[in-house]
Design a protein around this motif. Structure first.
Motif, PDB file in Angstrom:
ATOM      1  N   ALA A 133      18.147  61.097  51.070  1.00  0.00           N
ATOM      2  CA  ALA A 133      19.533  61.400  51.446  1.00  0.00           C
ATOM      3  C   ALA A 133      19.613  61.994  52.848  1.00  0.00           C
ATOM      4  O   ALA A 133      20.577  61.744  53.589  1.00  0.00           O
ATOM      5  N   ARG A 149      23.254  71.461  42.104  1.00  0.00           N
ATOM      6  CA  ARG A 149      23.856  71.153  43.409  1.00  0.00           C
ATOM      7  C   ARG A 149      23.884  69.648  43.668  1.00  0.00           C
ATOM      8  O   ARG A 149      24.841  69.123  44.235  1.00  0.00           O
ATOM      9  N   CYS A 150      22.798  68.949  43.259  1.00  0.00           N
ATOM     10  CA  CYS A 150      22.740  67.503  43.457  1.00  0.00           C
ATOM     11  C   CYS A 150      23.785  66.781  42.615  1.00  0.00           C
ATOM     12  O   CYS A 150      24.413  65.825  43.072  1.00  0.00           O
ATOM     13  N   LYS A 173      28.523  70.030  46.583  1.00  0.00           N
ATOM     14  CA  LYS A 173      29.324  69.544  47.716  1.00  0.00           C
ATOM     15  C   LYS A 173      28.979  68.113  48.094  1.00  0.00           C
ATOM     16  O   LYS A 173      29.853  67.335  48.511  1.00  0.00           O
ATOM     17  N   PHE A 174      27.712  67.731  47.971  1.00  0.00           N
ATOM     18  CA  PHE A 174      27.277  66.398  48.397  1.00  0.00           C
ATOM     19  C   PHE A 174      26.899  65.506  47.212  1.00  0.00           C
ATOM     20  O   PHE A 174      26.114  64.567  47.354  1.00  0.00           O
ATOM     21  N   SER A 175      27.450  65.801  46.040  1.00  0.00           N
ATOM     22  CA  SER A 175      27.098  65.052  44.829  1.00  0.00           C
ATOM     23  C   SER A 175      27.420  63.564  44.938  1.00  0.00           C
ATOM     24  O   SER A 175      26.760  62.736  44.303  1.00  0.00           O
ATOM     25  N   SER A 176      28.405  63.215  45.752  1.00  0.00           N
ATOM     26  CA  SER A 176      28.741  61.797  45.918  1.00  0.00           C
ATOM     27  C   SER A 176      27.585  61.032  46.558  1.00  0.00           C
ATOM     28  O   SER A 176      27.446  59.824  46.377  1.00  0.00           O
ATOM     29  N   GLN A 177      26.719  61.739  47.308  1.00  0.00           N
ATOM     30  CA  GLN A 177      25.564  61.119  47.953  1.00  0.00           C
ATOM     31  C   GLN A 177      24.299  61.218  47.105  1.00  0.00           C
ATOM     32  O   GLN A 177      23.415  60.366  47.202  1.00  0.00           O
ATOM     33  N   THR A 178      24.228  62.272  46.294  1.00  0.00           N
ATOM     34  CA  THR A 178      22.953  62.565  45.639  1.00  0.00           C
ATOM     35  C   THR A 178      22.930  62.378  44.120  1.00  0.00           C
ATOM     36  O   THR A 178      21.858  62.140  43.552  1.00  0.00           O
TER      37      THR A 178
END
Length: 359
Positions: A171, A301-302, A306-311
């Motif tokens: 990522a 967190r993944c 905040k960045f769950s759409s990526q991870t």
């Protein structure tokens, strides 16, 4: 207590301690099958079947699991020692297996099937739960509390660690650059053939970049203290779900030839390692210690951060695929059982399994 009961209790103990791969029980089953069908080995002489039985077992595990044991020969031979299935007990099982026309073999393979079904249900859970609802602590509890798969908790740790680390590295879009300074061009010209093979560099191409990745070394056993994961950017990663003492902690570090070691372990063991690393010089090679609580937090967190759409989805995909690779479901199991006539066999009451009861 009858001798058959004693031998069965020892077999059940070996089955209970076995990992999902079932290497030792299958090795016993294959010796019993060979004795029943061919019988040209001396059961009192371990040397007549110790090495051949590894090959017989490997043939089965290649077919049912797609892999074989990579442990040392010494570890694999332990199945025949006094604390396991020594010749006198094996002889009792051999007589019982012949009396029942293969029921002992069948018993072992149906127990193996039960274990595979348990793992299958866990994989199905991971595959069907949404990233928003998945909790790492729930998955770990399944492996810790279920006696069928508890022995494979260390492999579970490796998989969850690999899936998380690789997801974040990818990522990030991290890359590694290999280059040589212009002052080394003459040396490059002299050893161009070697440098090309070793570093992928040549005259006119003095540098190159490639994506960072983490790789699992492969399947190992609990008795092995080798490397669990390696990276193409430096650190070696050790994953340990066991109680660590000073000697074991030292072995973990000493047997990995890397100046940057990351150790993943339970929270309580992290404290042991931290104390030791402050006392001994090799502790400088340990780049970091990752605790179970940190893994759980990073998963949160993944999956929901905040960045769950990526991870989130990449993490779940890696988790599912890694579990399937580590614990491949034996789709050929029914064919195997039928081929060996285990499903049509008349079952002696001593060797009835849960599958027989629930069928």
């Amino acid at each position: 207590m009858s001798t058959v009961k004693i031998a069965k209790e020892r077999l059940d103990s070996i089955i209970k301690k076995a990992r999902v791969d079932f290497y030792k029980p299958i090795q016993i089953a294959e010796v019993l099958r060979y004795l029943r069908l061919i019988g040209d080995i001396d059961i009192t002489n371990i040397n007549t079947y110790q090495n051949p039985s590894i090959h017989w077992r490997n043939t089965v595990t290649k077919r049912l699991l797609g892999k074989i044991s990579t442990s040392s020969a010494r570890y694999q031979h332990d199945v025949w020692n006094l604390s396991a299935m020594y010749p006198e007990l094996l002889s009792i099982l051999d007589n019982e297996n012949k009396r029942t026309n293969g029921c002992v073999e069948r018993y072992i393979y149906l127990k193996f099937n039960e274990r595979q079904e348990t793992v299958g249900s866990i994989i199905s859970f991971i595959e069907n739960v949404s990233p928003q609802d998945f909790k790492l602590s729930v998955l770990l509890d399944k492996f810790i509390k279920d006696i069928q798969v508890r022995r494979s908790i260390d492999k579970t740790y490796e998989i969850i660690t690999y899936s998380l680390f690789e997801t974040i590295v990818v990522a990030l879009g991290a890359t590694i650059k290999v280059s040589i300074p212009s002052s080394s061009k003459e040396l490059l010209a002299e050893f161009s053939d070697l440098v090309c093979v070793l570093l992928g560099l040549e005259i006119g191409k003095e540098s190159w970049e490639f994506p960072a990745h983490i790789y699992r070394v492969g399947v190992t056993n609990a008795a092995d203290r080798g490397l669990d994961m390696w990276t193409n950017f430096g650190p070696a990663i050790q994953v340990k779900h066991m109680t660590l003492n000073k000697n074991l902690a030292e072995k973990i570090v000493d047997q990995v030839e890397s100046d940057n070691i990351v150790i993943v372990c339970c929270d309580a063991d992290a404290e042991v390692i931290e104390v030791i690393t402050k006392q001994i010089s090799w502790g400088q090679r340990v780049r970091g210690i990752v605790r179970e609580s940190e893994l759980i937090n990073w998963y949160e967190r993944c999956l929901r951060g905040k960045f769950s759409s990526q991870t989130a989805q990449p993490l779940m995909n890696r988790l599912v695929n890694s579990f399937k690779a580590e614990f491949p479901q034996a789709s050929a199991m029914i064919d195997f059982l039928e081929e060996h006539e285990y499903l049509s066999m008349s079952v002696d009451k001593v060797w009835v399994t849960d599958i027989d009861i629930n069928f």
